[in-house]
Motif scaffolding. Structure first.
Motif, mmCIF file in Angstrom:
data_model
loop_
_atom_site.group_PDB
_atom_site.id
_atom_site.type_symbol
_atom_site.label_atom_id
_atom_site.label_comp_id
_atom_site.label_asym_id
_atom_site.label_seq_id
_atom_site.Cartn_x
_atom_site.Cartn_y
_atom_site.Cartn_z
ATOM 1 N N GLU A 26 11.288 -7.329 -32.377
ATOM 2 C CA GLU A 26 12.172 -6.241 -32.005
ATOM 3 C C GLU A 26 11.520 -4.926 -32.400
ATOM 4 O O GLU A 26 10.908 -4.828 -33.462
ATOM 5 C CB GLU A 26 13.516 -6.376 -32.712
ATOM 6 C CG GLU A 26 14.354 -7.520 -32.184
ATOM 7 C CD GLU A 26 15.691 -7.600 -32.895
ATOM 8 O OE1 GLU A 26 16.610 -6.851 -32.511
ATOM 9 O OE2 GLU A 26 15.789 -8.413 -33.832
ATOM 10 N N ASN A 65 14.986 3.054 -24.532
ATOM 11 C CA ASN A 65 15.906 2.605 -25.586
ATOM 12 C C ASN A 65 17.368 2.789 -25.202
ATOM 13 O O ASN A 65 18.226 2.871 -26.079
ATOM 14 C CB ASN A 65 15.617 3.360 -26.887
ATOM 15 C CG ASN A 65 14.269 3.010 -27.452
ATOM 16 O OD1 ASN A 65 14.023 1.878 -27.818
ATOM 17 N ND2 ASN A 65 13.385 3.987 -27.500
ATOM 18 N N HIS A 69 19.761 -1.995 -23.712
ATOM 19 C CA HIS A 69 18.387 -2.518 -23.681
ATOM 20 C C HIS A 69 18.052 -3.083 -25.061
ATOM 21 O O HIS A 69 18.240 -2.407 -26.068
ATOM 22 C CB HIS A 69 17.370 -1.413 -23.393
ATOM 23 C CG HIS A 69 17.317 -0.951 -21.983
ATOM 24 N ND1 HIS A 69 16.297 -0.155 -21.522
ATOM 25 C CD2 HIS A 69 18.136 -1.149 -20.918
ATOM 26 C CE1 HIS A 69 16.492 0.116 -20.242
ATOM 27 N NE2 HIS A 69 17.608 -0.474 -19.853
ATOM 28 N N GLU A 70 17.564 -4.304 -25.093
ATOM 29 C CA GLU A 70 16.940 -4.827 -26.316
ATOM 30 C C GLU A 70 15.456 -4.554 -26.146
ATOM 31 O O GLU A 70 14.858 -5.009 -25.178
ATOM 32 C CB GLU A 70 17.151 -6.336 -26.439
ATOM 33 C CG GLU A 70 18.527 -6.764 -26.831
ATOM 34 C CD GLU A 70 18.568 -8.271 -27.011
ATOM 35 O OE1 GLU A 70 18.093 -8.763 -28.055
ATOM 36 O OE2 GLU A 70 19.055 -8.949 -26.084
ATOM 37 N N TYR A 85 11.713 -4.233 -22.426
ATOM 38 C CA TYR A 85 13.138 -4.262 -22.711
ATOM 39 C C TYR A 85 13.767 -5.385 -21.915
ATOM 40 O O TYR A 85 13.282 -5.786 -20.867
ATOM 41 C CB TYR A 85 13.832 -2.920 -22.424
ATOM 42 C CG TYR A 85 13.860 -2.507 -20.971
ATOM 43 C CD1 TYR A 85 14.764 -3.075 -20.069
ATOM 44 C CD2 TYR A 85 12.993 -1.542 -20.498
ATOM 45 C CE1 TYR A 85 14.791 -2.699 -18.740
ATOM 46 C CE2 TYR A 85 13.019 -1.154 -19.170
ATOM 47 C CZ TYR A 85 13.915 -1.739 -18.295
ATOM 48 O OH TYR A 85 13.938 -1.378 -16.980
ATOM 49 N N ARG A 87 17.714 -6.665 -20.618
ATOM 50 C CA ARG A 87 19.102 -6.250 -20.430
ATOM 51 C C ARG A 87 19.744 -7.152 -19.386
ATOM 52 O O ARG A 87 19.059 -7.898 -18.681
ATOM 53 C CB ARG A 87 19.185 -4.802 -19.958
ATOM 54 C CG ARG A 87 18.587 -4.648 -18.554
ATOM 55 C CD ARG A 87 18.676 -3.238 -18.062
ATOM 56 N NE ARG A 87 18.103 -3.183 -16.717
ATOM 57 C CZ ARG A 87 18.597 -2.468 -15.745
ATOM 58 N NH1 ARG A 87 19.667 -1.731 -15.931
ATOM 59 N NH2 ARG A 87 18.015 -2.466 -14.568
ATOM 60 N N SER A 121 10.199 -12.979 -23.205
ATOM 61 C CA SER A 121 11.447 -12.505 -22.604
ATOM 62 C C SER A 121 12.200 -13.636 -21.916
ATOM 63 O O SER A 121 13.430 -13.687 -21.984
ATOM 64 C CB SER A 121 11.180 -11.371 -21.615
ATOM 65 O OG SER A 121 10.499 -11.816 -20.464
ATOM 66 N N HIS A 124 13.731 -15.669 -24.770
ATOM 67 C CA HIS A 124 14.801 -14.913 -25.433
ATOM 68 C C HIS A 124 16.019 -14.795 -24.515
ATOM 69 O O HIS A 124 17.158 -14.937 -24.973
ATOM 70 C CB HIS A 124 14.298 -13.532 -25.861
ATOM 71 C CG HIS A 124 15.292 -12.760 -26.655
ATOM 72 N ND1 HIS A 124 15.724 -13.153 -27.903
ATOM 73 C CD2 HIS A 124 15.968 -11.624 -26.368
ATOM 74 C CE1 HIS A 124 16.618 -12.292 -28.349
ATOM 75 N NE2 HIS A 124 16.793 -11.349 -27.434
ATOM 76 N N ARG A 128 19.783 -16.167 -25.216
ATOM 77 C CA ARG A 128 20.931 -15.257 -25.144
ATOM 78 C C ARG A 128 21.984 -15.723 -24.140
ATOM 79 O O ARG A 128 23.029 -15.114 -24.024
ATOM 80 C CB ARG A 128 20.464 -13.864 -24.729
ATOM 81 C CG ARG A 128 19.652 -13.116 -25.771
ATOM 82 C CD ARG A 128 20.474 -12.197 -26.643
ATOM 83 N NE ARG A 128 21.630 -11.618 -26.019
ATOM 84 C CZ ARG A 128 21.654 -10.554 -25.230
ATOM 85 N NH1 ARG A 128 20.545 -9.913 -24.954
ATOM 86 N NH2 ARG A 128 22.783 -10.115 -24.728
#
Length: 181
Positions: A26, A65, A69-70, A85, A87, A121, A124, A128
């Protein structure tokens, strides 16, 4: 998952994927200058992103950011080589589909940074609870990116004729690319 536990899990995923030297984590507040160093030449080039080439540092970092957005960075030996990012692509009924934006430092091109960030991504996003990932506007003349996304299982599901005004090539198509997770 807390910061240290998450970083440890990310490191383990990277090691399983054969990416032991690169850590994807992160982004932290202190990463802003390194992220800008990556964003600026891509934005100024104007040939792969739909961002205004004259966008300033504050605007670019605010966009990257944006709430929702992660933001992650790819780091190797203490140097940030890329950022992305993650999202939700849409709200409501489309919130189960993820969307990402990736940028790799010019000096790190060809080192597998974009591939590592995409692998990260995808994993992840799945963790999520996302069911798919969609790229809304892949500039067709960005052939390296198109080939990479295809190698990662993305299919072109739409073509937007002449939707991108390339600074050297004129109007080029943009692709909508999609894959299930």
């Amino acid at each position: 998952m807390g910061g240290e536990a998450w970083r440890g899990a990310a490191r383990q995923r990277n090691e399983r994927a054969g990416l032991s030297a690169m850590e994807i984590r992160e982004a932290a507040v202190g990463d802003s200058q390194a992220i800008w160093k990556i964003l600026e030449p891509v934005i100024r080039g104007g040939d792969t992103y739909t961002l205004p080439p004259d966008m300033n540092r504050e605007e670019a970092l605010a966009y990257w950011n944006t709430p929702g957005h992660e933001v992650f960075v790819a780091e190797e030996n203490g140097e940030i080589l890329g950022t992305y990012y993650l999202r939700a692509n849409q709200k409501g009924g489309g919130a189960h589909v993820a969307n990402c934006g990736y940028m790799t430092a010019a000096w790190a091109s060809g080192r597998g940074v974009a591939r590592a960030m995409c692998q990260h991504s995808l994993q992840h996003a799945k963790e999520r609870g996302f069911r798919a990932m969609q790229f809304n506007f892949v500039v067709s003349s960005n052939e390296r990116a198109v080939r990479l996304w295809q190698s990662m299982g993305f299919e072109t599901v739409g073509r937007l004729p002449g939707a991108f005004k390339h600074p050297k090539l004129g109007l080029v198509d943009a692709l909508v690319m999609y894959r299930h997770l």
